[in-house]
Motif scaffolding. Structure first.
Motif, PDB file in Angstrom:
ATOM      1  N   GLY A 131       0.818  -1.212   0.000  1.00  0.00           N
ATOM      2  CA  GLY A 131       0.000   0.000   0.000  1.00  0.00           C
ATOM      3  C   GLY A 131       0.853   1.263   0.000  1.00  0.00           C
ATOM      4  N   LEU A 132       1.909   1.269   0.817  1.00  0.00           N
ATOM      5  CA  LEU A 132       2.818   2.423   0.840  1.00  0.00           C
ATOM      6  C   LEU A 132       3.507   2.599  -0.503  1.00  0.00           C
ATOM      7  CD1 LEU A 132       4.597   2.273   4.303  1.00  0.00           C
ATOM      8  CD2 LEU A 132       3.199   4.135   3.405  1.00  0.00           C
ATOM      9  N   GLN A 133       3.920   1.501  -1.080  1.00  0.00           N
ATOM     10  CA  GLN A 133       4.614   1.563  -2.364  1.00  0.00           C
ATOM     11  C   GLN A 133       3.685   2.129  -3.441  1.00  0.00           C
ATOM     12  OE1 GLN A 133       5.956  -2.226  -3.872  1.00  0.00           O
ATOM     13  NE2 GLN A 133       7.850  -1.309  -4.608  1.00  0.00           N
ATOM     14  N   GLU A 134       2.436   1.709  -3.444  1.00  0.00           N
ATOM     15  CA  GLU A 134       1.475   2.231  -4.419  1.00  0.00           C
ATOM     16  C   GLU A 134       1.208   3.712  -4.186  1.00  0.00           C
ATOM     17  OE1 GLU A 134      -1.892  -0.361  -4.038  1.00  0.00           O
ATOM     18  OE2 GLU A 134      -0.904  -1.981  -5.135  1.00  0.00           O
ATOM     19  N   SER A 135       1.140   4.110  -2.930  1.00  0.00           N
ATOM     20  CA  SER A 135       0.920   5.516  -2.592  1.00  0.00           C
ATOM     21  C   SER A 135       2.068   6.385  -3.111  1.00  0.00           C
ATOM     22  CB  SER A 135       0.778   5.664  -1.074  1.00  0.00           C
ATOM     23  OG  SER A 135       0.677   7.009  -0.706  1.00  0.00           O
ATOM     24  N   ILE A 136       3.290   5.930  -2.898  1.00  0.00           N
ATOM     25  CA  ILE A 136       4.461   6.684  -3.374  1.00  0.00           C
ATOM     26  C   ILE A 136       4.488   6.716  -4.899  1.00  0.00           C
ATOM     27  CG2 ILE A 136       6.978   6.698  -3.489  1.00  0.00           C
ATOM     28  CD1 ILE A 136       6.983   5.684  -0.604  1.00  0.00           C
ATOM     29  N   ARG A 137       4.144   5.605  -5.530  1.00  0.00           N
ATOM     30  CA  ARG A 137       4.089   5.565  -7.000  1.00  0.00           C
ATOM     31  C   ARG A 137       3.099   6.603  -7.525  1.00  0.00           C
ATOM     32  NH1 ARG A 137       1.013   0.823  -8.763  1.00  0.00           N
ATOM     33  NH2 ARG A 137      -0.618   2.295  -8.303  1.00  0.00           N
ATOM     34  N   ASP A 138       1.930   6.670  -6.897  1.00  0.00           N
ATOM     35  CA  ASP A 138       0.918   7.651  -7.308  1.00  0.00           C
ATOM     36  C   ASP A 138       1.412   9.080  -7.079  1.00  0.00           C
ATOM     37  OD1 ASP A 138      -0.658   5.478  -7.939  1.00  0.00           O
ATOM     38  OD2 ASP A 138      -1.937   5.657  -6.148  1.00  0.00           O
ATOM     39  N   ASP A 139       2.087   9.291  -5.948  1.00  0.00           N
ATOM     40  CA  ASP A 139       2.611  10.624  -5.650  1.00  0.00           C
ATOM     41  C   ASP A 139       3.683  11.034  -6.657  1.00  0.00           C
ATOM     42  OD1 ASP A 139       0.929  10.847  -3.463  1.00  0.00           O
ATOM     43  OD2 ASP A 139       2.427  10.129  -2.037  1.00  0.00           O
ATOM     44  N   LEU A 140       4.521  10.096  -7.044  1.00  0.00           N
ATOM     45  CA  LEU A 140       5.534  10.392  -8.063  1.00  0.00           C
ATOM     46  C   LEU A 140       4.882  10.771  -9.386  1.00  0.00           C
ATOM     47  CD1 LEU A 140       8.236   7.668  -7.375  1.00  0.00           C
ATOM     48  CD2 LEU A 140       8.679  10.106  -7.611  1.00  0.00           C
ATOM     49  N   ALA A 141       3.799  10.092  -9.721  1.00  0.00           N
ATOM     50  CA  ALA A 141       3.098  10.387 -10.978  1.00  0.00           C
ATOM     51  C   ALA A 141       2.460  11.778 -10.946  1.00  0.00           C
ATOM     52  CB  ALA A 141       2.031   9.333 -11.245  1.00  0.00           C
ATOM     53  N   GLU A 142       2.054  12.234  -9.760  1.00  0.00           N
ATOM     54  CA  GLU A 142       1.403  13.544  -9.616  1.00  0.00           C
ATOM     55  C   GLU A 142       2.396  14.683  -9.424  1.00  0.00           C
ATOM     56  OE1 GLU A 142      -1.405  13.317  -6.430  1.00  0.00           O
ATOM     57  OE2 GLU A 142      -2.461  11.627  -7.311  1.00  0.00           O
ATOM     58  N   LEU A 143       3.646  14.355  -9.165  1.00  0.00           N
ATOM     59  CA  LEU A 143       4.654  15.380  -8.890  1.00  0.00           C
ATOM     60  C   LEU A 143       4.868  16.244 -10.125  1.00  0.00           C
ATOM     61  CD1 LEU A 143       6.114  15.681  -6.192  1.00  0.00           C
ATOM     62  CD2 LEU A 143       8.058  14.529  -7.185  1.00  0.00           C
ATOM     63  N   PRO A 144       4.828  17.558  -9.970  1.00  0.00           N
ATOM     64  CA  PRO A 144       5.027  18.426 -11.144  1.00  0.00           C
ATOM     65  C   PRO A 144       6.468  18.339 -11.650  1.00  0.00           C
ATOM     66  CG  PRO A 144       4.875  19.743  -9.130  1.00  0.00           C
ATOM     67  CD  PRO A 144       4.595  18.325  -8.739  1.00  0.00           C
ATOM     68  N   ASP A 145       6.637  18.610 -12.925  1.00  0.00           N
ATOM     69  CA  ASP A 145       7.969  18.579 -13.529  1.00  0.00           C
ATOM     70  C   ASP A 145       8.915  19.587 -12.878  1.00  0.00           C
ATOM     71  OD1 ASP A 145       7.189  16.599 -15.285  1.00  0.00           O
ATOM     72  OD2 ASP A 145       6.634  18.020 -16.859  1.00  0.00           O
ATOM     73  N   SER A 146       8.335  20.622 -12.277  1.00  0.00           N
ATOM     74  CA  SER A 146       9.154  21.656 -11.644  1.00  0.00           C
ATOM     75  C   SER A 146       9.648  21.263 -10.254  1.00  0.00           C
ATOM     76  CB  SER A 146       8.353  22.953 -11.547  1.00  0.00           C
ATOM     77  OG  SER A 146       7.191  22.749 -10.750  1.00  0.00           O
ATOM     78  N   ALA A 147       9.254  20.092  -9.774  1.00  0.00           N
ATOM     79  CA  ALA A 147       9.684  19.648  -8.441  1.00  0.00           C
ATOM     80  C   ALA A 147      11.197  19.481  -8.407  1.00  0.00           C
ATOM     81  CB  ALA A 147       8.997  18.337  -8.082  1.00  0.00           C
ATOM     82  N   PRO A 148      11.811  19.802  -7.277  1.00  0.00           N
ATOM     83  CA  PRO A 148      13.266  19.674  -7.163  1.00  0.00           C
ATOM     84  C   PRO A 148      13.733  18.226  -7.368  1.00  0.00           C
ATOM     85  CG  PRO A 148      12.364  20.882  -5.291  1.00  0.00           C
ATOM     86  CD  PRO A 148      11.211  20.351  -6.064  1.00  0.00           C
ATOM     87  N   VAL A 149      14.903  18.085  -7.942  1.00  0.00           N
ATOM     88  CA  VAL A 149      15.479  16.766  -8.211  1.00  0.00           C
ATOM     89  C   VAL A 149      15.640  15.984  -6.909  1.00  0.00           C
ATOM     90  CG1 VAL A 149      17.519  15.565  -9.084  1.00  0.00           C
ATOM     91  CG2 VAL A 149      16.633  17.550 -10.294  1.00  0.00           C
ATOM     92  N   LYS A 150      15.986  16.681  -5.828  1.00  0.00           N
ATOM     93  CA  LYS A 150      16.149  16.017  -4.532  1.00  0.00           C
ATOM     94  C   LYS A 150      14.853  15.340  -4.091  1.00  0.00           C
ATOM     95  CE  LYS A 150      19.614  17.705  -1.391  1.00  0.00           C
ATOM     96  NZ  LYS A 150      19.952  18.586  -0.298  1.00  0.00           N
ATOM     97  N   LEU A 151      13.740  15.972  -4.369  1.00  0.00           N
ATOM     98  CA  LEU A 151      12.438  15.420  -4.006  1.00  0.00           C
ATOM     99  C   LEU A 151      12.143  14.167  -4.827  1.00  0.00           C
ATOM    100  CD1 LEU A 151       9.921  15.697  -2.299  1.00  0.00           C
ATOM    101  CD2 LEU A 151       9.017  17.280  -3.989  1.00  0.00           C
TER     102      LEU A 151
END
Length: 128
Positions: free
Chosen positions: A69-89
Protein backbone atom coordinates in the motif's frame (compact mmCIF):
# COMPACT_ATOMS: atom_id res chain seq x y z
CA UNK A 1 2.73 20.55 13.03
CA UNK A 2 2.42 20.89 9.25
CA UNK A 3 -1.29 20.06 9.49
CA UNK A 4 -1.71 22.94 11.94
CA UNK A 5 0.13 25.30 9.59
CA UNK A 6 -2.27 24.32 6.82
CA UNK A 7 -5.23 24.89 9.16
CA UNK A 8 -3.97 28.42 9.84
CA UNK A 9 -2.64 29.23 6.38
CA UNK A 10 -4.65 32.43 5.99
CA UNK A 11 -3.61 33.73 9.41
CA UNK A 12 0.04 32.91 8.70
CA UNK A 13 -0.06 34.61 5.30
CA UNK A 14 -1.76 37.68 6.79
CA UNK A 15 0.73 37.95 9.65
CA UNK A 16 3.77 37.56 7.38
CA UNK A 17 2.36 40.13 4.93
CA UNK A 18 1.92 42.68 7.75
CA UNK A 19 5.36 42.10 9.30
CA UNK A 20 8.17 43.56 7.19
CA UNK A 21 10.92 41.55 8.86
CA UNK A 22 9.20 38.32 7.82
CA UNK A 23 8.54 39.23 4.18
CA UNK A 24 11.55 37.21 2.90
CA UNK A 25 9.91 34.13 4.45
CA UNK A 26 6.53 34.56 2.79
CA UNK A 27 5.26 31.28 1.37
CA UNK A 28 4.07 31.06 -2.22
CA UNK A 29 1.16 28.94 -3.41
CA UNK A 30 3.72 26.38 -4.60
CA UNK A 31 5.27 26.31 -1.10
CA UNK A 32 1.84 25.66 0.45
CA UNK A 33 1.16 22.94 -2.13
CA UNK A 34 4.47 21.34 -1.14
CA UNK A 35 3.49 21.43 2.52
CA UNK A 36 0.19 19.75 1.65
CA UNK A 37 2.03 17.05 -0.30
CA UNK A 38 4.50 16.34 2.51
CA UNK A 39 1.60 16.22 4.99
CA UNK A 40 -0.09 13.61 2.80
CA UNK A 41 3.10 11.47 2.72
CA UNK A 42 3.59 11.71 6.46
CA UNK A 43 -0.04 10.69 7.01
CA UNK A 44 0.42 7.58 4.83
CA UNK A 45 3.55 6.52 6.73
CA UNK A 46 1.91 7.26 10.08
CA UNK A 47 -1.06 5.12 9.11
CA UNK A 48 1.23 2.24 8.10
CA UNK A 49 3.22 2.55 11.33
CA UNK A 50 0.03 2.58 13.39
CA UNK A 51 -1.33 -0.47 11.58
CA UNK A 52 1.87 -2.42 12.14
CA UNK A 53 2.26 -1.43 15.79
CA UNK A 54 -1.33 -2.19 16.79
CA UNK A 55 -1.46 -5.65 15.23
CA UNK A 56 -1.98 -8.18 18.01
CA UNK A 57 -0.61 -11.03 15.94
CA UNK A 58 2.05 -9.89 13.48
CA UNK A 59 1.63 -11.69 10.20
CA UNK A 60 3.76 -11.66 7.10
CA UNK A 61 0.71 -11.13 4.92
CA UNK A 62 -0.23 -8.00 6.89
CA UNK A 63 3.25 -6.52 6.59
CA UNK A 64 3.24 -7.44 2.91
CA UNK A 65 -0.07 -5.61 2.34
CA UNK A 66 1.07 -2.52 4.28
CA UNK A 67 4.35 -2.26 2.37
CA UNK A 68 2.49 -2.74 -0.90
CA UNK A 69 0.00 0.00 0.00
CA UNK A 70 2.82 2.42 0.84
CA UNK A 71 4.61 1.56 -2.36
CA UNK A 72 1.48 2.23 -4.42
CA UNK A 73 0.92 5.52 -2.59
CA UNK A 74 4.46 6.68 -3.37
CA UNK A 75 4.09 5.57 -7.00
CA UNK A 76 0.92 7.65 -7.31
CA UNK A 77 2.61 10.62 -5.65
CA UNK A 78 5.53 10.39 -8.06
CA UNK A 79 3.10 10.39 -10.98
CA UNK A 80 1.40 13.54 -9.62
CA UNK A 81 4.65 15.38 -8.89
CA UNK A 82 5.03 18.43 -11.14
CA UNK A 83 7.97 18.58 -13.53
CA UNK A 84 9.15 21.66 -11.64
CA UNK A 85 9.68 19.65 -8.44
CA UNK A 86 13.27 19.67 -7.16
CA UNK A 87 15.48 16.77 -8.21
CA UNK A 88 16.15 16.02 -4.53
CA UNK A 89 12.44 15.42 -4.01
CA UNK A 90 12.19 13.09 -7.01
CA UNK A 91 15.25 11.24 -5.77
CA UNK A 92 13.96 10.90 -2.20
CA UNK A 93 10.60 9.53 -3.30
CA UNK A 94 12.24 7.15 -5.75
CA UNK A 95 14.57 5.95 -2.98
CA UNK A 96 11.62 5.40 -0.64
CA UNK A 97 9.83 3.41 -3.35
CA UNK A 98 12.97 1.33 -3.94
CA UNK A 99 13.42 0.68 -0.20
CA UNK A 100 9.85 -0.61 0.02
CA UNK A 101 10.57 -2.82 -3.01
CA UNK A 102 13.59 -4.22 -1.15
CA UNK A 103 11.38 -5.11 1.83
CA UNK A 104 8.73 -6.51 -0.48
CA UNK A 105 11.39 -8.73 -2.10
CA UNK A 106 12.75 -9.83 1.31
CA UNK A 107 9.28 -10.87 2.40
CA UNK A 108 8.86 -12.95 -0.77
CA UNK A 109 12.24 -14.61 -0.16
CA UNK A 110 11.52 -15.35 3.51
CA UNK A 111 11.60 -19.06 4.41
CA UNK A 112 8.63 -18.40 6.72
CA UNK A 113 6.54 -17.24 3.80
CA UNK A 114 7.42 -20.38 1.83
CA UNK A 115 6.75 -22.56 4.91
CA UNK A 116 3.37 -20.93 5.54
CA UNK A 117 2.42 -21.40 1.90
CA UNK A 118 3.31 -25.09 2.06
CA UNK A 119 1.24 -25.49 5.23
CA UNK A 120 -1.91 -24.06 3.63
CA UNK A 121 -3.33 -27.43 2.41
CA UNK A 122 -2.82 -28.87 5.90
CA UNK A 123 -4.52 -25.90 7.57
CA UNK A 124 -7.42 -26.02 5.13
CA UNK A 125 -7.91 -29.74 5.82
CA UNK A 126 -8.10 -29.01 9.57
CA UNK A 127 -10.71 -26.28 9.24
CA UNK A 128 -12.34 -27.12 5.93
Amino acid sequence: MLRRALDFRQAIDDFVAKTRDLSPYELSDADWAGIELVTKWLKAFRSATTQMSTTKRPMLSTAHAIFRGLQESIRDDLAELPDSAPVKLWSALTSAHRKLSDYYFKIDESPFYVWASSMLPFIVSLFG
